[in-house]
Design a protein around this motif. Structure first.
Motif, PDB file in Angstrom:
ATOM      1  N   PRO A  28      -6.742   2.017   0.063  1.00 58.76           N
ATOM      2  CA  PRO A  28      -7.122   0.798   0.785  1.00 58.76           C
ATOM      3  C   PRO A  28      -7.394  -0.402  -0.101  1.00 58.76           C
ATOM      4  O   PRO A  28      -7.132  -1.538   0.303  1.00 58.76           O
ATOM      5  CB  PRO A  28      -8.374   1.225   1.564  1.00 58.76           C
ATOM      6  N   VAL A  29      -7.931  -0.193  -1.298  1.00 58.35           N
ATOM      7  CA  VAL A  29      -8.189  -1.327  -2.194  1.00 58.35           C
ATOM      8  C   VAL A  29      -6.866  -1.937  -2.649  1.00 58.35           C
ATOM      9  O   VAL A  29      -6.699  -3.161  -2.665  1.00 58.35           O
ATOM     10  CB  VAL A  29      -9.040  -0.890  -3.400  1.00 58.35           C
ATOM     11  N   VAL A  30      -5.917  -1.087  -2.998  1.00 58.86           N
ATOM     12  CA  VAL A  30      -4.599  -1.571  -3.402  1.00 58.86           C
ATOM     13  C   VAL A  30      -3.919  -2.288  -2.231  1.00 58.86           C
ATOM     14  O   VAL A  30      -3.329  -3.359  -2.399  1.00 58.86           O
ATOM     15  CB  VAL A  30      -3.733  -0.404  -3.912  1.00 58.86           C
ATOM     16  N   SER A  31      -4.011  -1.701  -1.038  1.00 56.66           N
ATOM     17  CA  SER A  31      -3.380  -2.299   0.143  1.00 56.66           C
ATOM     18  C   SER A  31      -3.931  -3.684   0.435  1.00 56.66           C
ATOM     19  O   SER A  31      -3.181  -4.630   0.707  1.00 56.66           O
ATOM     20  CB  SER A  31      -3.578  -1.399   1.369  1.00 56.66           C
ATOM     21  N   ASN A  32      -5.262  -3.808   0.402  1.00 51.09           N
ATOM     22  CA  ASN A  32      -5.859  -5.112   0.683  1.00 51.09           C
ATOM     23  C   ASN A  32      -5.467  -6.143  -0.370  1.00 51.09           C
ATOM     24  O   ASN A  32      -5.224  -7.316  -0.052  1.00 51.09           O
ATOM     25  CB  ASN A  32      -7.381  -4.998   0.775  1.00 51.09           C
ATOM     26  N   GLY A  47       0.781  -1.228   0.000  1.00 52.47           N
ATOM     27  CA  GLY A  47       0.000   0.000   0.000  1.00 52.47           C
ATOM     28  C   GLY A  47       0.808   1.270   0.000  1.00 52.47           C
ATOM     29  O   GLY A  47       0.245   2.358  -0.137  1.00 52.47           O
ATOM     30  N   GLN A  48       2.112   1.186   0.149  1.00 56.19           N
ATOM     31  CA  GLN A  48       2.948   2.369   0.265  1.00 56.19           C
ATOM     32  C   GLN A  48       3.619   2.705  -1.077  1.00 56.19           C
ATOM     33  O   GLN A  48       3.123   2.334  -2.132  1.00 56.19           O
ATOM     34  CB  GLN A  48       3.970   2.165   1.386  1.00 56.19           C
ATOM     35  N   SER A  49       4.725   3.417  -1.049  1.00 55.21           N
ATOM     36  CA  SER A  49       5.398   3.842  -2.269  1.00 55.21           C
ATOM     37  C   SER A  49       6.889   3.972  -2.013  1.00 55.21           C
ATOM     38  O   SER A  49       7.368   3.759  -0.892  1.00 55.21           O
ATOM     39  CB  SER A  49       4.846   5.195  -2.736  1.00 55.21           C
ATOM     40  N   GLY A  50       7.598   4.360  -3.048  1.00 56.22           N
ATOM     41  CA  GLY A  50       9.036   4.555  -2.918  1.00 56.22           C
ATOM     42  C   GLY A  50       9.422   5.632  -1.929  1.00 56.22           C
ATOM     43  O   GLY A  50      10.597   5.733  -1.546  1.00 56.22           O
ATOM     44  N   ALA A  51       8.440   6.433  -1.480  1.00 63.48           N
ATOM     45  CA  ALA A  51       8.729   7.455  -0.471  1.00 63.48           C
ATOM     46  C   ALA A  51       9.305   6.843   0.800  1.00 63.48           C
ATOM     47  O   ALA A  51       9.993   7.532   1.555  1.00 63.48           O
ATOM     48  CB  ALA A  51       7.455   8.243  -0.135  1.00 63.48           C
ATOM     49  N   GLN A  52       9.048   5.565   1.049  1.00 62.93           N
ATOM     50  CA  GLN A  52       9.609   4.914   2.230  1.00 62.93           C
ATOM     51  C   GLN A  52      11.138   4.887   2.200  1.00 62.93           C
ATOM     52  O   GLN A  52      11.766   4.716   3.246  1.00 62.93           O
ATOM     53  CB  GLN A  52       9.077   3.479   2.340  1.00 62.93           C
ATOM     54  N   TRP A  53      11.725   5.054   1.024  1.00 61.83           N
ATOM     55  CA  TRP A  53      13.178   5.014   0.878  1.00 61.83           C
ATOM     56  C   TRP A  53      13.775   6.415   0.728  1.00 61.83           C
ATOM     57  O   TRP A  53      14.943   6.556   0.367  1.00 61.83           O
ATOM     58  CB  TRP A  53      13.547   4.161  -0.341  1.00 61.83           C
TER      59      TRP A  53
END
Length: 274
Positions: free
Chosen positions: A185-189, A35-41
Motif C-alpha cells: 500500500p505504501v508503494v501504491s499510494n 502497485g502491481q508487477s510484471g505479473a499483469q503481463w
C-alpha cells in the motif's frame, strides 16, 4: 534471460521473453500499473514473444520482486522513466517499443518525451498527459499514514472490480481482483501521487515517435476526452476507445497479445512510411 539486474543501486527483477533462434527480434518493454508487477503481463508476454518480439517485462522499484529504490518509495513517474532508460542501457537495448498501462502508460508517454529517437512505437493505455490533479495529492499524502491497515487489501480488491469493464467475464474479473490484492500500500499510494502530479502537457511537442493512446470506455480513472486531447497534440498520434473495457486492457481482454501486436505493427509501418 529472466532474472535480476542491478539498476540504480538496487536489484531489479526483469522477465525477458523471446523465441530461441531470434536474436534480432524487436524489443518491446511492457509496463505494469500502480502497485502491481510484471505479473499483469503473464498471459500476454509469451504469446507476444511467439509473434516475433523480445518482450521485456520489469518490476518497477519496490514492486513485485524488485528491491525498493535506495531513496525509498517513488512518487515521481519521471524518476521511473529515467530508471527504465538505465535498465534498457544495462540490457544493451538501443531501440525498443513500449507498451504501458495506467502509471505504466504515463511512464510510456514520459519515455516518448525523453527518448523518442530510440523508440519504434509507444502504446500508452489508460493514460493522458495530465489528470487534472485527480485524485488529490494532498489526500494521498495524508493517507500514507494509515494505508497499511489490514482493510487496505479489501479496498484494493473492491476498487479493482469498480474499474473493470462491463465486458469482463466474472471469473476473469475475480482473478484480476485477487491478484491485485498483493500490492504494497505504501508503494501504491506513492505511485498514485506520481500519477496525479505527472504533467506532460507542455512537453508533448517533443514526441516524434509513433504513438497510440488507448482508453477503456468503462475506465473510471480516465476522461476519454483528456486522452483524445493528448493524442491531438502529437503529430500522427492514434487514439482508440475500447468499448466494454475498463482500466486494465491487457488483463481484461482475452487474446490481447494479438491486439497489441496489431497496434505495434501499425505504428511501425507509420514510422517506416514517415
Amino acid at each position: 534471460m529472466t532474472g535480476y539486474l542491478t539498476v540504480g543501486g538496487a536489484l531489479a527483477f526483469v522477465e525477458d521473453h523471446r523465441v530461441p533462434g531470434a536474436p534480432d527480434a524487436p524489443a518491446v518493454l511492457c509496463l505494469h500499473t500502480a502497485g502491481q508487477s510484471g505479473a499483469q503481463w503473464r498471459h500476454v508476454a509469451p504469446e507476444l514473444a511467439a509473434a516475433g518480439y523480445r518482450v521485456v517485462v520489469p518490476d518497477l522499484p519496490g514492486h513485485g520482486r524488485s528491491e525498493p529504490a535506495p531513496s525509498g518509495p517513488v512518487d515521481d513517474l519521471g524518476a521511473y522513466a529515467a530508471w527504465l532508460l538505465a535498465l534498457v542501457d544495462t540490457m544493451g537495448l538501443e531501440r525498443f517499443s513500449v507498451a504501458g498501462c495506467s502509471i505504466g502508460g504515463k511512464i510510456a508517454l514520459d519515455l516518448a518525451v525523453r527518448a523518442s529517437a530510440r523508440l519504434d512505437a509507444v502504446v500508452a493505455m489508460a493514460a493522458d498527459a495530465w489528470t487534472g490533479g485527480r485524485p488529490s495529492v494532498k489526500g494521498l499524502r495524508r493517507e500514507l499514514a494509515d494505508v497499511a491497515a489490514p482493510s487496505r487489501s479489501d479496498r484494493t480488491e473492491l476498487g479493482t472490480y469498480a474499474v473493470l469493464g462491463r465486458a469482463v467475464d466474472p471469473a476473469r474479473a475475480a482473478l484480476i481482483a485477487t491478484m491485485h490484492r498483493r500490492e504494497d500500500p505504501v508503494v501504491s499510494n506513492s505511485d498514485l501521487i506520481g500519477w496525479a502530479s505527472h504533467d506532460l502537457r507542455e512537453q508533448l511537442g517533443a514526441i516524434t515517435c509513433p504513438l497510440h493512446l488507448v482508453v477503456g470506455a468503462d475506465d473510471l480513472w480516465l476522461d476519454a476526452e483528456r486522452v483524445r486531447w493528448t493524442a491531438s497534440r502529437v503529430a500522427g498520434a492514434r487514439c482508440t476507445v475500447l468499448d466494454g473495457v475498463g482500466h486494465y486492457p491487457m488483463e481484461e481482454m482475452p487474446g490481447f497479445a494479438a491486439v497489441l501486436d496489431g497496434w505495434l505493427r501499425e505504428l511501425t509501418a507509420d514510422r517506416e512510411a514517415a
